[in-house]
Design a protein around this motif. Structure first.
Motif, short mmCIF file in Angstrom:
data_model
loop_
_atom_site.label_atom_id
_atom_site.label_comp_id
_atom_site.label_asym_id
_atom_site.label_seq_id
_atom_site.Cartn_x
_atom_site.Cartn_y
_atom_site.Cartn_z
N ALA A 22 0.83 -1.21 0.00
CA ALA A 22 0.00 0.00 0.00
C ALA A 22 0.87 1.25 0.00
O ALA A 22 0.60 2.21 -0.74
N LEU A 23 1.92 1.26 0.81
CA LEU A 23 2.81 2.42 0.86
C LEU A 23 3.60 2.58 -0.44
O LEU A 23 3.79 3.70 -0.92
N LEU A 24 4.05 1.46 -1.00
CA LEU A 24 4.77 1.54 -2.26
C LEU A 24 3.85 2.04 -3.38
O LEU A 24 4.28 2.84 -4.23
N ALA A 25 2.61 1.59 -3.38
CA ALA A 25 1.65 2.04 -4.39
C ALA A 25 1.34 3.53 -4.24
O ALA A 25 1.01 4.21 -5.21
N ALA A 26 1.45 4.04 -3.00
CA ALA A 26 1.20 5.46 -2.75
C ALA A 26 2.40 6.33 -3.13
O ALA A 26 2.36 7.55 -2.98
N GLY A 27 3.49 5.69 -3.58
CA GLY A 27 4.64 6.44 -4.05
C GLY A 27 5.80 6.55 -3.08
O GLY A 27 6.76 7.27 -3.35
N HIS A 28 5.73 5.87 -1.95
CA HIS A 28 6.83 5.91 -0.98
C HIS A 28 7.98 5.03 -1.46
O HIS A 28 7.78 4.02 -2.12
N SER A 29 9.18 5.40 -1.09
CA SER A 29 10.35 4.58 -1.41
C SER A 29 10.43 3.44 -0.41
O SER A 29 9.78 3.45 0.64
N ARG A 30 11.23 2.45 -0.76
CA ARG A 30 11.40 1.32 0.17
C ARG A 30 12.03 1.80 1.48
O ARG A 30 11.69 1.30 2.55
N ARG A 31 12.92 2.75 1.39
CA ARG A 31 13.55 3.31 2.60
C ARG A 31 12.51 4.00 3.48
O ARG A 31 12.52 3.85 4.70
N ALA A 32 11.59 4.74 2.86
CA ALA A 32 10.54 5.41 3.62
C ALA A 32 9.60 4.39 4.26
O ALA A 32 9.17 4.57 5.40
N VAL A 33 9.32 3.32 3.53
CA VAL A 33 8.48 2.25 4.08
C VAL A 33 9.17 1.62 5.28
O VAL A 33 8.55 1.38 6.32
N GLN A 34 10.46 1.40 5.15
CA GLN A 34 11.24 0.82 6.25
C GLN A 34 11.15 1.68 7.50
O GLN A 34 10.89 1.18 8.59
N ARG A 35 11.35 2.97 7.33
CA ARG A 35 11.30 3.88 8.48
C ARG A 35 9.90 3.94 9.08
O ARG A 35 9.74 3.91 10.30
N GLN A 36 8.90 4.05 8.22
CA GLN A 36 7.54 4.22 8.71
C GLN A 36 7.01 2.98 9.43
O GLN A 36 6.31 3.10 10.44
N LEU A 37 7.36 1.80 8.93
CA LEU A 37 6.83 0.57 9.52
C LEU A 37 7.79 -0.06 10.53
O LEU A 37 7.44 -1.04 11.19
N GLY A 38 8.99 0.47 10.64
CA GLY A 38 9.95 -0.05 11.61
C GLY A 38 10.47 -1.43 11.26
O GLY A 38 10.69 -2.26 12.14
N MET A 39 10.68 -1.66 9.97
CA MET A 39 11.17 -2.96 9.50
C MET A 39 12.61 -2.80 9.01
O MET A 39 13.04 -1.70 8.67
N THR A 40 13.32 -3.91 8.94
CA THR A 40 14.66 -3.88 8.36
C THR A 40 14.53 -3.80 6.85
O THR A 40 13.48 -4.11 6.27
N TRP A 41 15.62 -3.41 6.19
CA TRP A 41 15.57 -3.29 4.74
C TRP A 41 15.36 -4.64 4.08
O TRP A 41 14.73 -4.74 3.04
#
Length: 70
Positions: A22-41
């Motif tokens: 959902a975040l990637l479809a909204a245009g977020h980068s993988r790095r931004a997804v990582q930070r927002q969801l608190g996941m490792t790369w």
């Protein structure tokens, strides 16, 4: 073999997969997804690269433990 619904691991994996996509479809980068969801790369990469959550499920067969001591 795919875990069915009702199993905590499968449910959590499906939810995380949906959140990442959902975040990637909204245009977020993988790095931004990582930070927002608190996941490792690596976790974000695995979830993002999987087309469906079922692609992440693997059948793991553990070898029998021998009763013999070496």
């Amino acid at each position: 073999m795919t875990p069915q619904t009702g199993f905590r691991f499968a449910d959590r994996t499906r939810a995380r997969h949906a959140a990442v996509h959902a975040l990637l479809a909204a245009g977020h980068s993988r790095r931004a997804v990582q930070r927002q969801l608190g996941m490792t790369w690596r976790t974000v990469k695995a979830l993002a690269d999987a087309v469906t959550p079922e692609d992440l499920f693997q059948l793991v067969i553990y070898p029998a433990v021998s009763n013999k001591l070496a």
